[in-house]
Design a protein around this motif. Structure first.
Motif, PDB file in Angstrom:
ATOM      1  N   LYS A 126       0.832  -1.205   0.000  1.00 28.50           N
ATOM      2  CA  LYS A 126       0.000   0.000   0.000  1.00 28.50           C
ATOM      3  C   LYS A 126       0.857   1.243   0.000  1.00 28.50           C
ATOM      4  O   LYS A 126       1.964   1.243   0.545  1.00 28.50           O
ATOM      5  CB  LYS A 126      -0.862   0.023   1.278  1.00 28.50           C
ATOM      6  N   VAL A 127       0.312   2.305  -0.603  1.00 26.40           N
ATOM      7  CA  VAL A 127       0.987   3.602  -0.504  1.00 26.40           C
ATOM      8  C   VAL A 127      -0.030   4.658  -0.092  1.00 26.40           C
ATOM      9  O   VAL A 127      -1.143   4.702  -0.605  1.00 26.40           O
ATOM     10  CB  VAL A 127       1.714   3.981  -1.815  1.00 26.40           C
ATOM     11  N   SER A 128       0.374   5.462   0.886  1.00 25.79           N
ATOM     12  CA  SER A 128      -0.446   6.585   1.324  1.00 25.79           C
ATOM     13  C   SER A 128       0.358   7.854   1.108  1.00 25.79           C
ATOM     14  O   SER A 128       1.418   8.031   1.692  1.00 25.79           O
ATOM     15  CB  SER A 128      -0.815   6.425   2.805  1.00 25.79           C
ATOM     16  N   LEU A 129      -0.144   8.719   0.241  1.00 27.22           N
ATOM     17  CA  LEU A 129       0.593   9.940  -0.122  1.00 27.22           C
ATOM     18  C   LEU A 129      -0.153  11.173   0.345  1.00 27.22           C
ATOM     19  O   LEU A 129      -1.368  11.270   0.198  1.00 27.22           O
ATOM     20  CB  LEU A 129       0.732  10.019  -1.652  1.00 27.22           C
ATOM     21  N   THR A 130       0.572  12.128   0.894  1.00 25.03           N
ATOM     22  CA  THR A 130       0.060  13.487   1.051  1.00 25.03           C
ATOM     23  C   THR A 130       0.921  14.362   0.165  1.00 25.03           C
ATOM     24  O   THR A 130       2.136  14.447   0.361  1.00 25.03           O
ATOM     25  CB  THR A 130       0.145  13.951   2.520  1.00 25.03           C
ATOM     26  N   GLY A 131       0.312  15.000  -0.816  1.00 21.98           N
ATOM     27  CA  GLY A 131       1.097  15.802  -1.749  1.00 21.98           C
ATOM     28  C   GLY A 131       0.206  16.479  -2.770  1.00 21.98           C
ATOM     29  O   GLY A 131      -1.007  16.579  -2.580  1.00 21.98           O
ATOM     30  N   SER A 132       0.804  16.909  -3.852  1.00 20.04           N
ATOM     31  CA  SER A 132       0.054  17.647  -4.873  1.00 20.04           C
ATOM     32  C   SER A 132      -0.691  16.671  -5.800  1.00 20.04           C
ATOM     33  O   SER A 132      -0.386  15.474  -5.836  1.00 20.04           O
ATOM     34  CB  SER A 132       1.029  18.489  -5.686  1.00 20.04           C
ATOM     35  N   VAL A 133      -1.619  17.199  -6.555  1.00 14.29           N
ATOM     36  CA  VAL A 133      -2.381  16.365  -7.492  1.00 14.29           C
ATOM     37  C   VAL A 133      -1.442  15.745  -8.528  1.00 14.29           C
ATOM     38  O   VAL A 133      -1.552  14.553  -8.843  1.00 14.29           O
ATOM     39  CB  VAL A 133      -3.486  17.197  -8.174  1.00 14.29           C
ATOM     40  N   ALA A 134      -0.486  16.538  -9.023  1.00  7.13           N
ATOM     41  CA  ALA A 134       0.421  16.017 -10.057  1.00  7.13           C
ATOM     42  C   ALA A 134       1.204  14.817  -9.530  1.00  7.13           C
ATOM     43  O   ALA A 134       1.325  13.788 -10.212  1.00  7.13           O
ATOM     44  CB  ALA A 134       1.373  17.124 -10.507  1.00  7.13           C
ATOM     45  N   THR A 135       1.721  14.921  -8.305  1.00 10.79           N
ATOM     46  CA  THR A 135       2.447  13.787  -7.720  1.00 10.79           C
ATOM     47  C   THR A 135       1.486  12.629  -7.467  1.00 10.79           C
ATOM     48  O   THR A 135       1.813  11.463  -7.711  1.00 10.79           O
ATOM     49  CB  THR A 135       3.140  14.202  -6.414  1.00 10.79           C
ATOM     50  N   GLY A 136       0.284  12.944  -7.001  1.00 12.17           N
ATOM     51  CA  GLY A 136      -0.724  11.907  -6.738  1.00 12.17           C
ATOM     52  C   GLY A 136      -1.015  11.090  -7.984  1.00 12.17           C
ATOM     53  O   GLY A 136      -1.134   9.863  -7.918  1.00 12.17           O
ATOM     54  N   GLN A 137      -1.107  11.772  -9.115  1.00 11.17           N
ATOM     55  CA  GLN A 137      -1.405  11.043 -10.353  1.00 11.17           C
ATOM     56  C   GLN A 137      -0.268  10.091 -10.710  1.00 11.17           C
ATOM     57  O   GLN A 137      -0.494   8.957 -11.119  1.00 11.17           O
ATOM     58  CB  GLN A 137      -1.676  12.049 -11.483  1.00 11.17           C
ATOM     59  N   LYS A 138       0.968  10.544 -10.482  1.00 12.00           N
ATOM     60  CA  LYS A 138       2.125   9.672 -10.779  1.00 12.00           C
ATOM     61  C   LYS A 138       2.169   8.479  -9.819  1.00 12.00           C
ATOM     62  O   LYS A 138       2.388   7.340 -10.220  1.00 12.00           O
ATOM     63  CB  LYS A 138       3.423  10.470 -10.622  1.00 12.00           C
TER      64      LYS A 138
END
Ligand code: NDP
Length: 486
Positions: free
Chosen positions: A225-237
């Motif tokens: 699993k990955v849980s990211l807090t960040g920008s939309v652009a990074t989220g899409q990647k």
């Protein structure tokens, strides 16, 4: 000047500090002075491998412990965090530049709340019993996912490391957390405290690095699993990379949230909400209500009271408890925000407050308010992530709801009104994951937090987070002879 901020080593893996000086140097800059206050090294492939091995080896024994045992460790960590709140807050202020007045009440305390809440919940994470015909039944097991990767943004380094770690560990997972390269210091303290509280080696690990390190972690087959807090652009990647391995994701991304103020609202509360939702943490908050829609009859009074209260801003040394407005996290982020301010002016918005860089050291930028903003202006469409408020005017409820929702983002939304039914109608109509009535930007651990549309997938905090860190196994139990057709 020397700062008490250099960590023992760059990474925390397998219950200890670990260094590999072959990794690229990351300089940690104090936003108030521009001084380098620590140096860490980005994780090398050897460090990444070591973290993956540690988290993989630790997972079976950690998952086999009872929820009560795991919860006790997490609650102990919460107690240690609270005891050390002052030191952790000072470190958070060095890492981010946010004023100590804020970090003392919003960072390690919020992390401690997460460890206490999920620690208390750990023993209650159970499956269900489903009765079937003839005495057969199904029972379910709510099982951990395995090794989870957490990737953080730079605005709340202690809180993000805790909000991801607490539910992951409570559910029986292990974690590798990669902080933002801009704020690498605080997550190491979270790891240290968890292990001091009794978390076995490898259960919670921290590795430093840029996007490439995060990317190497999330494409490894051992990661579930990955849980990211960040920008939309990074989220899409990150989402795309996780999809290749069909990994579970939680995405806490950016926003351009509306705050709607009807002319029957309490003026003081509406102004307070706008201040909290635009200038707390120098505007570097994902759920900020940066599009403030004010009903035509209240606009003048709102702007007058807002600018009056902005006179109470105390910009200065963030380690001074009297300071209530700190510098931005980096020179780069300040430059980005200045670019948006210039665009606001160029596109015809009326600058009613701030807008300039004060003549002083540090990455300061004045709190800035634009009025007469229209929906298509760049400052009304793009996430700025800085202290810039756009005030827009509206006439009626249908119109403002349509305009509030006319954004690809859907993180937060708030309505200020004294009309009870209108408040609930608006809350139901908002296309956003986290809504407020007569306030903005509170995020207690008991409440789900997260976004819809481009602002994210899944929820952090609350009971919802458990669904995001576990998977359900259904077990059919036959109590009768097996019937077969031949
Ligand atoms: P970024 O998206 O730039 O970075 C977020 C994290 O992802 C960093 O640790 C970054 O590493 C890492 N990263 C970057 N590229 C990759 C990649 N390809 N694979 C894996 N990891 C990667 O965000 P910022 O740090 O600039 O934070 C600001 C953004 O975060 C804003 O858009 C804001 O809205 C959002 N945010 C959302 C919150 C929410 O809960 N919804 C809360 C707080 C912020 P590095 O930067 O070190 O290279």
């Amino acid at each position: 000047m020397t700062y008490p901020t250099q960590p023992k080593a760059s990474h925390f893996i397998g219950g200890e500090y670990v260094e590999d000086t072959a990794g690229e140097v990351i300089e940690v800059i104090y936003p108030y002075t521009g001084d380098v206050i620590a140096r860490v090294h980005a994780a090398t492939p050897a460090i990444i491998e070591r973290a993956l091995q540690a988290a993989t080896q630790a997972k079976a024994a950690w998952a086999a412990m009872t929820g009560t045992e795991r919860g006790r460790i997490l609650r102990r960590a919460a107690d240690i965090m609270r005891e050390r709140n002052h030191d952790l807050s000072v470190l958070e202020t060095f890492d981010t530049g946010k004023p100590l007045q804020e970090t003392t009440v919003a960072d390690a305390t919020s992390g401690a709340d997460a460890f206490e809440y999920f620690g208390g919940m750990a023993a209650t994470i159970t499956g269900e019993h489903i009765p079937l015909a003839g005495g057969d039944f199904v029972y379910t097991r709510r099982e951990p996912l395995g090794v989870c990767v957490g990737i953080g943004a730079w605005n709340y380094p202690t809180q993000i490391a805790s909000w991801k770690g607490a539910p992951a560990l409570a559910c029986g997972n292990t974690m590798i957390f990669k902080p933002s390269e801009t704020t690498p210091l605080c997550a190491l303290k979270v790891a240290e405290i968890l292990h001091e509280a009794g978390a076995p080696a490898g259960v919670y690990n921290v590795v430093q690095g840029m996007g490439a390190v995060g990317s190497a972690l999330i494409t490894d087959p051992r990661v579930a699993k990955v849980s990211l807090t960040g920008s939309v652009a990074t989220g899409q990647k990150v989402y795309a990379a996780a999809a290749a391995g069909l990994r579970n994701v939680t995405m806490e991304l950016g926003g351009k949230s509306p705050q709607v103020v009807f002319d029957d609202a309490n003026l003081e509360d509406a102004v307070s909400g706008a201040i909290l939702g635009n200038f707390y943490s120098t505007g570097q908050v994902c759920s900020n209500g940066t599009r403030v829609f004010v009903q035509r009859g209240m606009v003048d009074a709102f702007l007058a009271r807002l600018t009056e209260r902005l006179g109470a801003v105390v910009m200065g040394d963030p380690q001074d408890m009297a300071t209530n407005f700190g510098p931005m996290v980096s020179a780069r982020q300040r430059d980005i925000v200045e670019g948006f301010i210039a665009k606001g002016v160029a596109e015809g918005a009326r600058l009613v407050y701030g807008g300039t860089r004060p003549d002083r050291d540090g990455f300061f930028l004045e709190p800035t308010v634009f009025a007469d903003v229209t929906d298509e202006m760049t400052i009304a469409t793009d996430e700025i992530f800085g202290p810039v408020m756009s005030v827009l005017t509206f006439d009626d409820e249908d119109e403002v709801l349509r305009r509030a929702n006319a954004t690809p983002y859907g993180l937060a939304a708030s309505v200020f009104t004294s009309d009870l039914t209108r408040a609930h109608r608006m809350a139901a109509g908002f296309e956003a994951g986290t809504c407020y009535i007569n306030t903005h930007n509170l995020a207690p651990v008991e409440a789900p937090f997260g976004g819809s549309k481009l602002s994210g997938v899944g929820r952090e905090n609350s009971k919802e987070a458990v669904m995001n860190y576990t998977q359900t196994k259904g077990i059919y139990v036959a109590m009768n002879p097996v019937e077969a057709p031949f």
